[in-house]
Design a protein around this motif. Structure first.
Motif, mmCIF file in Angstrom:
data_model
loop_
_atom_site.group_PDB
_atom_site.id
_atom_site.type_symbol
_atom_site.label_atom_id
_atom_site.label_comp_id
_atom_site.label_asym_id
_atom_site.label_seq_id
_atom_site.Cartn_x
_atom_site.Cartn_y
_atom_site.Cartn_z
ATOM 1 N N ALA A 39 -2.882 7.959 0.292
ATOM 2 C CA ALA A 39 -2.621 9.204 0.420
ATOM 3 C C ALA A 39 -3.684 10.112 1.138
ATOM 4 N N TRP A 40 -4.765 9.791 0.855
ATOM 5 C CA TRP A 40 -5.791 10.620 1.165
ATOM 6 C C TRP A 40 -6.144 10.499 2.588
ATOM 7 N N LEU A 41 -5.711 9.456 3.214
ATOM 8 C CA LEU A 41 -6.137 9.010 4.694
ATOM 9 C C LEU A 41 -5.412 9.938 5.705
ATOM 10 N N SER A 42 -6.225 10.142 6.715
ATOM 11 C CA SER A 42 -5.443 11.115 7.933
ATOM 12 C C SER A 42 -4.332 10.456 8.647
ATOM 13 N N GLY A 43 -3.371 11.359 9.170
ATOM 14 C CA GLY A 43 -2.209 11.054 9.947
ATOM 15 C C GLY A 43 -2.477 9.830 10.866
ATOM 16 N N SER A 44 -3.716 9.819 11.479
ATOM 17 C CA SER A 44 -3.924 8.639 12.664
ATOM 18 C C SER A 44 -4.307 7.344 12.054
ATOM 19 N N VAL A 45 -5.164 7.593 11.138
ATOM 20 C CA VAL A 45 -5.483 6.345 10.235
ATOM 21 C C VAL A 45 -3.986 5.564 9.619
ATOM 22 N N LYS A 46 -3.339 6.376 9.051
ATOM 23 C CA LYS A 46 -1.882 5.720 8.433
ATOM 24 C C LYS A 46 -1.239 5.066 9.707
ATOM 25 N N ILE A 47 -0.954 5.770 10.885
ATOM 26 C CA ILE A 47 -0.173 5.339 11.880
ATOM 27 C C ILE A 47 -0.870 4.013 12.416
ATOM 28 N N PHE A 48 -2.361 4.063 12.546
ATOM 29 C CA PHE A 48 -2.823 2.801 13.110
ATOM 30 C C PHE A 48 -2.753 1.611 11.989
ATOM 31 N N LEU A 49 -2.869 1.891 10.798
ATOM 32 C CA LEU A 49 -2.828 0.935 9.678
ATOM 33 C C LEU A 49 -1.260 0.327 9.733
ATOM 34 N N SER A 50 -0.180 1.115 9.950
ATOM 35 C CA SER A 50 1.048 0.837 9.977
ATOM 36 C C SER A 50 1.320 -0.276 11.177
ATOM 37 N N PHE A 51 0.732 -0.087 12.486
ATOM 38 C CA PHE A 51 0.715 -1.118 13.330
ATOM 39 C C PHE A 51 -0.024 -2.268 13.114
ATOM 40 N N ALA A 110 0.991 -1.338 -0.089
ATOM 41 C CA ALA A 110 -0.033 0.022 0.025
ATOM 42 C C ALA A 110 0.977 1.377 0.120
ATOM 43 N N SER A 111 0.554 2.336 -0.865
ATOM 44 C CA SER A 111 1.422 3.467 -0.812
ATOM 45 C C SER A 111 0.623 4.608 -0.695
ATOM 46 N N THR A 112 1.634 5.818 -0.195
ATOM 47 C CA THR A 112 0.894 7.135 -0.212
ATOM 48 C C THR A 112 1.392 8.063 -1.184
ATOM 49 N N LEU A 113 2.163 7.441 -2.156
ATOM 50 C CA LEU A 113 2.490 8.412 -3.248
ATOM 51 C C LEU A 113 1.554 8.503 -4.314
ATOM 52 N N THR A 114 1.230 9.651 -4.839
ATOM 53 C CA THR A 114 0.111 9.918 -5.565
ATOM 54 C C THR A 114 0.799 9.723 -6.996
ATOM 55 N N ASP A 115 2.135 9.872 -7.203
ATOM 56 C CA ASP A 115 2.507 9.873 -8.732
ATOM 57 C C ASP A 115 3.979 9.404 -8.396
ATOM 58 N N ILE A 116 4.151 8.095 -8.632
ATOM 59 C CA ILE A 116 5.375 7.367 -8.464
ATOM 60 C C ILE A 116 6.513 7.975 -9.401
ATOM 61 N N GLU A 117 6.102 8.158 -10.703
ATOM 62 C CA GLU A 117 6.767 8.102 -11.821
ATOM 63 C C GLU A 117 8.066 9.266 -11.732
ATOM 64 N N ILE A 118 7.414 10.386 -10.834
ATOM 65 C CA ILE A 118 8.030 11.635 -10.674
ATOM 66 C C ILE A 118 9.130 11.745 -9.679
ATOM 67 N N GLN A 119 9.305 10.530 -8.844
ATOM 68 C CA GLN A 119 10.081 10.434 -7.737
ATOM 69 C C GLN A 119 11.565 10.197 -8.115
ATOM 70 N N PRO A 120 12.282 10.386 -7.253
ATOM 71 C CA PRO A 120 13.773 10.159 -7.480
ATOM 72 C C PRO A 120 14.010 8.670 -7.630
ATOM 73 N N ARG A 121 14.870 8.293 -8.667
ATOM 74 C CA ARG A 121 14.890 6.838 -8.838
ATOM 75 C C ARG A 121 15.909 6.141 -7.869
ATOM 76 N N GLY A 122 16.765 6.990 -6.911
ATOM 77 C CA GLY A 122 17.375 6.164 -5.950
ATOM 78 C C GLY A 122 16.551 5.855 -4.839
ATOM 79 N N LEU A 123 15.625 6.724 -4.530
ATOM 80 C CA LEU A 123 14.555 6.430 -3.581
ATOM 81 C C LEU A 123 13.834 5.337 -3.848
ATOM 82 N N LEU A 124 13.183 5.355 -5.106
ATOM 83 C CA LEU A 124 12.311 4.364 -5.351
ATOM 84 C C LEU A 124 12.965 2.822 -5.202
ATOM 85 N N TYR A 125 14.206 2.997 -5.705
ATOM 86 C CA TYR A 125 14.908 1.457 -5.428
ATOM 87 C C TYR A 125 15.068 1.206 -4.102
#
Length: 489
Positions: free
Chosen positions: A453-465, A121-136
């Motif tokens: 990406a659209w989820l709130s911070g609290s939801v993302k932290i909960f789902l991470s756990f 699952a991802s919070t990135l809305t546009d993957i293709e514009i991200q730095p290649r080193g970080l996508l690696y």
């Protein structure tokens, strides 16, 4: 009394490895004209943290445990696994924070946990514009978490004078952790050799099938880890049908018990086909792929080949919890959406890199339920449950039933929490199911064509756990919250 010295040593070794692996992304940053500083600095910070943990002082003489005791017992094993994953996540999100790629901590935390747990699952809305080193690095986090970086560490424990069987058992995916060798370190080495070998083979084949070397490396990592991160916004749909079929085959392999893969390499076919779980795994994929193909072809009017390709791809991706997508299965029909939702709970084989409940647990549940009808009719008869030709002990059956009940309770509880946090019903159950099963796409507003990406911070932290609980097979994490775990004796 808990011995914290081996705990610190193990986490230190893990962080040394993580820091070194971060630097492997620097050549890609330089090649594509990007700044390597985020990966360089994150690696330095991680190695520095590892060094500090390595010099944890010995316990005072006369205290328990003994200063020279680096043995990992069951209690330390569970604690190491939980703390190691916490450390890997906290340091693993540094490249995202240092680069500004994901400047918010909940987003960076979610992306890192999703990678390490091979959820996808991802919070990135546009993957293709991200730095290649970080996508690696993003793809590499899934490969690290796939076989389990801790299983890798077990392979080098003899060099540290640390025993690893309890740690291996605490992280091994599924209710069984078959050993390929009497020495657990040798088992870990052989598992990783198979894992690395299949990853290299897939990477080479992807290049031969027309994928660029950079994308081949990334997708080889995330396929064998059953992770699902892609370098394309359209995921696997961006590639040719030939590549999609290749991914299906390797996703299938990644969902097979690695003990079975090892036996296959040794051509011990009689032992391979003795596996009831493998038979169920193959049968389930075949039946569901054919059923979905017929329904998709009838409902959408797509060409038969495309209907088959999209159907088998989604079935294998969901069962193995990889999470790649080539089509929006929620747009086919409500009945097919429900089937795909149910597949979020299945999982592939125990001892594979997949998440979810696992085929073997579902198989034991179904077999035992069927035998219960015979026991009702013949109450005096002794009717044991057999798997792979061997009797399954009552203790294992009880453990599996407890796991299934606890998994269901967690799913319901988590869905209620997400509803309270503002998610609608379909999105809540979809997000909870896909996070707990480490799948990636769900239903509702977190379906295959959406992201988190659209989820709130609290939801993302909960789902991470929740993702960490699912990846570590529920008990490994929740046992830390029981009073029995912390008692001195």
């Amino acid at each position: 009394m808990i011995n914290f010295r081996p705990i610190a040593r193990v986490i230190s070794v893990l962080l040394f490895i993580i820091g070194g692996l971060m630097w492997t992304g620097i050549p890609f940053s330089l090649y594509y004209g990007e700044t390597p500083l985020p990966l360089l600095n994150a690696g330095l910070a991680t190695v520095a943290g590892a060094a500090l943990l390595w010099i944890v002082p010995r316990a005072p003489r006369g205290s328990l445990p003994q200063p020279s005791d680096l043995t990992i017992r069951k209690r330390e094993g569970y604690l190491i696994v939980a703390l190691s994953w916490t450390a890997m996540v906290l340091f693993g999100m540094l490249p995202y924070l240092f680069s500004g790629m994901l400047p918010a901590v909940p987003d960076a935390l979610f992306e890192t946990v999703s990678g390490m747990t091979t959820t996808g699952a991802s919070t990135l809305t546009d993957i293709e514009i991200q730095p290649r080193g970080l996508l690696y690095w993003r793809s590499l986090t899934q490969w690290i978490g796939g076989m389990g970086i801790i299983v890798l560490t077990v392979a080098i424990f003899p060099l540290l004078g640390i025993g690893g069987i309890e740690l291996f058992a605490a992280e091994a995916p599924g209710p069984t952790s078959d050993k390929l060798h009497p020495r657990i370190s040798e088992t870990a080495k052989r598992l990783w050799l198979i894992y690395v070998g299949l990853t290299v083979l897939l990477g080479v084949l992807l290049v031969l099938f027309g994928m660029s070397p950079y994308e081949a490396i990334n997708h080889a990592f995330t396929t064998m880890a059953t992770g699902g991160f892609s370098t394309r916004n359209a995921s696997a749909a961006a590639f040719s049908p030939a590549i999609q079929y290749l991914l299906v085959f390797f996703m299938f392999l990644a969902g097979v018990n690695y003990t079975v893969l090892y036996l296959s390499l040794k051509r011990r076919w009689s032992e391979v086909w003795r596996s009831d779980e493998l038979k169920a795994y193959v049968s389930l994929i075949a039946i569901m792929a054919l059923f979905l193909t017929a329904r998709v072809w009838y409902i959408t009017g797509m060409p038969l080949e495309q209907s088959f390709r999209d159907s088998i791809f989604q079935v294998v991706s969901l069962i193995t919890t990889t999470g790649f997508v080539t089509a929006d299965y929620t747009s086919w029909a409500p009945s097919l959406t429900m089937i795909c939702f149910v597949l979020l709970f299945v999982g592939a084989c125990a001892g594979s890199t997949s998440g979810g409940i696992k085929i073997i647990r579902n198989l034991v549940f179904l077999k035992n339920s069927y035998l219960e009808f015979r026991r009702i009719v013949h109450p005096q008869a002794i009717i044991p449950l057999r798997l792979n030709g061997q009797i399954v002990s009552g203790r294992i059956i009880t453990h599996i039933f407890n796991f299934l009940l606890l998994y269901l309770i967690l799913f319901v509880f988590g869905s209620v929490v997400l509803s309270v946090l503002g998610l609608d019903f379909l999105t809540a159950i979809g997000a909870m199911a896909t996070s707990l099963g480490n799948v990636g796409p769900g239903i509702g507003n977190v379906g295959p064509m959406d992201n988190f990406a659209w989820l709130s911070g609290s939801v993302k932290i909960f789902l991470s756990f929740v993702m960490i609980i699912g990846r570590l097979e529920v008990f490994t994490v929740l046992v830390l919250f029981t009073p029995y775990f912390w008692r001195l004796n």
